[in-house]
Scaffold this motif. Structure first.
Motif, short mmCIF file in Angstrom:
data_model
loop_
_atom_site.label_atom_id
_atom_site.label_comp_id
_atom_site.label_asym_id
_atom_site.label_seq_id
_atom_site.Cartn_x
_atom_site.Cartn_y
_atom_site.Cartn_z
N ARG A 49 1.00 -1.14 -0.04
CA ARG A 49 -0.03 0.11 -0.09
C ARG A 49 0.78 1.49 0.08
NH1 ARG A 49 -2.35 -3.84 2.77
NH2 ARG A 49 -4.48 -4.38 2.31
N ASP A 79 -7.69 -1.12 -2.05
CA ASP A 79 -7.91 0.05 -2.21
C ASP A 79 -8.08 0.60 -3.70
OD1 ASP A 79 -7.59 3.15 -2.70
OD2 ASP A 79 -6.21 3.09 -0.93
N ARG A 113 -8.16 3.21 -5.39
CA ARG A 113 -7.16 4.18 -6.09
C ARG A 113 -5.97 3.36 -6.35
NH1 ARG A 113 -6.37 7.96 -1.29
NH2 ARG A 113 -6.83 5.87 -0.29
#
Length: 181
Positions: free
Chosen positions: A113, A160, A162
Motif C-alpha cells: 500500500r 484500495d 485508487r
C-alpha cells in the motif's frame, strides 16, 4: 597519513560526512545530524533534494558512498525513505535507477500500500513494468519463486480502489516477467 587514508576508505568515516555536508551546503536538516555517523537520513536527503535538485543530491550521495543507505531504507519498506522516492525520480540515472527499481521491488511484498502509489510509468525506474518484473541482479533474491508468491499474495490483499489499476498492472507484469539469469 595512514589515519587520513583510513577515513577516506571507510563508508561511515568522518571524511564522507564532511564531504557530503559540504556538498549539501550544510543544510539545517543535515547540520542537525550527528557529525560522526556520516549516514544520510530521510530528512537530510529531502533537504538536499529541495536545495540542490534530485540529480545533484543523489550524485552527492553516490560520491560519498552513502547511496546504499537510501537503497537499504527503501528496500526495508521504511515509510520515511519510501516517501522520498517521488522526489528522487527526476534525478535517477541508469545505475541509481536500477538500484531504486530493485529496492522498490523488495519493498513491494512488505508494504504494497506504500509502494504502489510510488510507481509511475512516466519515470522509467519507477515504471510498474520494471519494478514488478522483479529487476534483481543474480542472487539478490535467493528464492525468487517464494518472493513472487509472497508479492502476489500481498498485492491481492490491496483492496484500495485508487490502487487497483497499478496493482493489476503489477500482477500482470509479474505473471509475464522472466527472472534475470
Amino acid at each position: 597519513s595512514g589515519f587520513a587514508h583510513d577515513h577516506v576508505m571507510t563508508k561511515s568515516g568522518l571524511l564522507p560526512c564532511l564531504v557530503l555536508s559540504a556538498l549539501l551546503g550544510r543544510s539545517p536538516a543535515w547540520a542537525a545530524q550527528p557529525a560522526a555517523s556520516g549516514a544520510p537520513t530521510p530528512a537530510s536527503v529531502a533537504a538536499a533534494i529541495r536545495a540542490d535538485g534530485a540529480a545533484q543530491a543523489l550524485g552527492a550521495l553516490d560520491d560519498a558512498d552513502t547511496f546504499d543507505t537510501v537503497i537499504d531504507g527503501i528496500a526495508a519498506a521504511d515509510p520515511a525513505w519510501l516517501a522520498l522516492v517521488p522526489a528522487m525520480g527526476p534525478g535517477l540515472d541508469a545505475d541509481s535507477g536500477a538500484a531504486v527499481s530493485a529496492a522498490l521491488a523488495l519493498a513491494l511484498p512488505q508494504k504494497p500500500r506504500l509502494v504502489l502509489p510510488l510507481l509511475d510509468p512516466a519515470t522509467p525506474s519507477l515504471d510498474p513494468a520494471r519494478v514488478c518484473a522483479h529487476p534483481f541482479m543474480h542472487d539478490e533474491v535467493p528464492d525468487l519463486k517464494g518472493y513472487i508468491r509472497r508479492t502476489r499474495a500481498a498485492l491481492r490483499h490491496v483492496r484500495d480502489e485508487r490502487l487497483r489499476v497499478v496493482r493489476d498492472r503489477c500482477l500482470a507484469t509479474m505473471g509475464t516477467a522472466k527472472s534475470v539469469p
